[in-house]
Design an enzyme around this catalytic site. Structure first.
Site, PDB file in Angstrom:
ATOM      1  N   CYS A   1      70.309  10.418  17.505  1.00 59.44           N
ATOM      2  CA  CYS A   1      69.250   9.437  17.738  1.00 59.44           C
ATOM      3  C   CYS A   1      68.843   9.334  19.195  1.00 59.44           C
ATOM      4  O   CYS A   1      67.817   8.753  19.510  1.00 59.44           O
ATOM      5  CB  CYS A   1      69.707   8.065  17.244  1.00 59.44           C
ATOM      6  SG  CYS A   1      71.122   7.403  18.151  1.00 59.44           S
TER       7      CYS A   1
ATOM      8  N   GLU B   1      68.833   9.528   8.373  1.00 59.60           N
ATOM      9  CA  GLU B   1      68.900   8.235   9.062  1.00 59.60           C
ATOM     10  C   GLU B   1      68.725   8.420  10.560  1.00 59.60           C
ATOM     11  O   GLU B   1      69.212   9.407  11.137  1.00 59.60           O
ATOM     12  CB  GLU B   1      70.249   7.576   8.752  1.00 59.60           C
ATOM     13  CG  GLU B   1      70.469   6.213   9.377  1.00 59.60           C
ATOM     14  CD  GLU B   1      71.318   6.263  10.644  1.00 59.60           C
ATOM     15  OE1 GLU B   1      71.553   5.191  11.238  1.00 59.60           O
ATOM     16  OE2 GLU B   1      71.735   7.377  11.054  1.00 59.60           O
TER      17      GLU B   1
ATOM     18  N   ARG C   1      71.089  -4.313  12.472  1.00 64.52           N
ATOM     19  CA  ARG C   1      71.135  -2.880  12.752  1.00 64.52           C
ATOM     20  C   ARG C   1      69.989  -2.208  11.995  1.00 64.52           C
ATOM     21  O   ARG C   1      70.193  -1.489  11.012  1.00 64.52           O
ATOM     22  CB  ARG C   1      72.491  -2.294  12.325  1.00 64.52           C
ATOM     23  CG  ARG C   1      72.737  -0.871  12.809  1.00 64.52           C
ATOM     24  CD  ARG C   1      74.099  -0.363  12.361  1.00 64.52           C
ATOM     25  NE  ARG C   1      74.394   0.934  12.932  1.00 64.52           N
ATOM     26  CZ  ARG C   1      74.868   1.139  14.159  1.00 64.52           C
ATOM     27  NH1 ARG C   1      75.085   0.118  14.955  1.00 64.52           N
ATOM     28  NH2 ARG C   1      75.104   2.371  14.594  1.00 64.52           N
TER      29      ARG C   1
ATOM     30  N   ARG D   1      67.597   0.387  10.916  1.00 62.10           N
ATOM     31  CA  ARG D   1      67.589   1.842  10.984  1.00 62.10           C
ATOM     32  C   ARG D   1      66.498   2.392  10.079  1.00 62.10           C
ATOM     33  O   ARG D   1      66.171   1.819   9.039  1.00 62.10           O
ATOM     34  CB  ARG D   1      68.951   2.428  10.553  1.00 62.10           C
ATOM     35  CG  ARG D   1      70.068   2.226  11.578  1.00 62.10           C
ATOM     36  CD  ARG D   1      69.761   2.911  12.883  1.00 62.10           C
ATOM     37  NE  ARG D   1      70.833   2.860  13.858  1.00 62.10           N
ATOM     38  CZ  ARG D   1      70.957   1.935  14.806  1.00 62.10           C
ATOM     39  NH1 ARG D   1      70.076   0.939  14.862  1.00 62.10           N
ATOM     40  NH2 ARG D   1      71.948   1.976  15.680  1.00 62.10           N
TER      41      ARG D   1
END
Length: 457
Positions: free
Chosen positions: A89, A127, A178, A180
């Site tokens: 990421c 993800e 969180r 995502r």
């Protein structure tokens, strides 16, 4: 009973579909998909420490380099029904340079596509950080969608976005913000369904009428107030005590008035008259509008509370604090005290939040401080925030490595819900293939939460 035995007993479902775990980390995807009924037949992770933890718990050694394995996919990577990948990421993260696919790590997506072209897994679940779907990375997003559709995958134009704190506990939710991005896609070469579906989850979506503000961080905490390696330093305690005293003094002077919601900057405390003189002298000509707004608010705050603020600074020797500790970001509403709240010591200041849910775990420092416990979150508590069961074993490694791995990891409850909702959405496609029917059989038998499958028996 050994840890290995507990792991085996915690996965009672017979495997009905296969999956590959790319950029595997310590196995968040593995936990969710194995609990769902899948069997991992290939995993790869380049970080040696993370690979050791993965092998310790899942009995597969994933250590390897996907860039080398995709030089000859069929020689290294078997066909699978589901391919999952939490691809790196940093190229898209706000904490990085945000160079996207201009950075080498950003091109790792194309190695995923090599596997896709070779095997066409029935379902993909990828993800990444929330920022991938932001305007700065519109080009990268469009490239990803175009590549997947060129291989006949049904994928939404907009991303699925989910945070574990949106999910109620009975669906595997956790008190952690969180958000995502999940890219979910189904192989559909015959065009059973239109190729512009809605994403399976969206940001801020209310799920089962659950209010995330009802979370209580105490629900995931260990009973022990004293956990080795989580203690606060003398300086940290003094910074928190000082700001706690300021909060109490402000409230005493301003009864019924909410604490300021803007960043409080001690280094910019001056009277409104002094700030006006600076502006008239041209000393603020280069100050951006957003910062000027904060300077004016801090001047008004200081002017209205000057005597208290000067006395407080002297009593606590605030000028000796590091610059970032001379800033307060109060986001805790009516929480009585810093020691009743969740605290992060950030580069931007001392950030205080209510004791409901924590900010996103990150791979660097800034592990949240639990005020009532007067310590940082313990590694086991951070593992719980990612949905990992208490039998999950990090071995002899130090806490910093565990925090890093969890900060880089995927939340198990989020994965569980995303893949289930995706398969329900694309059921008409999956019902036409053998692998799709195997996945659907597991979805139909799945309990509401992965927790029920990850408990030791």
């Amino acid at each position: 009973m050994t840890t290995s035995a507990r792991v085996c007993e915690a996965m009672p479902m017979p495997a009905q579909f296969t999956f590959a775990d790319l950029f595997a980390g310590i196995g968040g995807f593995h936990a969710a998909l194995t609990a769902l009924g899948g069997k991992c037949t290939y995993a790869v992770e380049i970080d040696d420490a993370a690979a050791k933890v993965y092998e310790r718990n899942w009995h597969m050694n994933p250590l390897g380099d996907i860039t080398k394995h995709t030089n000859d996919v069929t020689a290294h990577i078997p066909p699978v029904d589901v391919l999952c990948a939490g691809f790196p990421c940093q190229p898209f993260s706000k904490s990085g340079a945000q160079r996207g696919m201009d950075e080498a790590r950003g091109t790792l997506f194309f190695h995923i596509m090599e596997v896709v072209r070779a095997h066409h897994p029935q379902v993909l679940i990828l993800e990444n950080v929330r920022n991938l779907a932001g305007p700065r990375h519109r080009h990268e997003w469009d490239v990803i969608i175009k590549q997947l559709r060129a291989e006949h995958y049904r994928v939404a134009d907009t991303p699925a976005i989910l945070s574990p704190h949106q999910l109620p506990p009975e669906r595997g939710g956790r008190p952690q913000v969180r958000e995502r991005v999940f890219i979910t896609a189904t192989y559909d070469p015959t065009g059973v369904l239109p190729n512009h579906p809605e994403p399976v989850f969206t940001s801020k979506q209310v799920i089962d009428s659950f209010d995330p503000h009802t979370w209580n961080i105490a629900d995931i905490l260990l009973d022990d107030d004293h956990v080795g390696g989580c203690e606060l330093s003398r300086d940290e305690i003094s910074w928190i005590d000082a700001w706690d005293n300021w909060v109490a003094s402000y409230r005493s002077l301003n009864p019924g008035v909410r604490l300021p919601g803007f960043p409080i900057w001690v280094d910019h405390w001056r009277t409104e008259d002094d700030l006006r003189d600076m502006i008239n002298a041209g000393q603020c000509d280069d100050v951006p509008a957003w910062k000027m707004n904060f300077l004016k608010k801090n001047a008004a705050l200081f002017t209205a509370n000057e005597e208290m603020c000067r006395s407080w600074m002297a009593a606590h020797d605030v000028n000796s604090f590091p610059p970032s500790r001379r800033k307060l970001e109060w986001q805790a509403g009516l929480t009585p005290s810093l020691w009743d709240a969740l605290i992060q010591l950030r580069p931007s200041g001392v950030r205080v939040k209510p004791p409901t849910y924590v900010p996103a775990l990150v791979a660097i420092t800034q592990t949240s401080i639990v005020g009532p416990k007067r310590r940082r979150l313990a590694p086991r508590e951070t593992a719980r925030l990612q949905g990992l069961p208490d039998w999950f074993d990090f071995g002899p490694q130090g806490s910093p490595a565990t925090y890093k791995q969890l900060g880089n990891g995927v939340n198990i409850g989020a994965v569980w819900n995303v893949i289930i909702e995706h398969c329900r959405r694309d059921e008409a496609i999956l019902a036409t293939t053998e692998s799709g029917r195997a996945i659907l059989a597991c979805i139909e038998d799945a309990p509401p939460s992965p927790d029920q499958r990850l408990l030791p028996h």
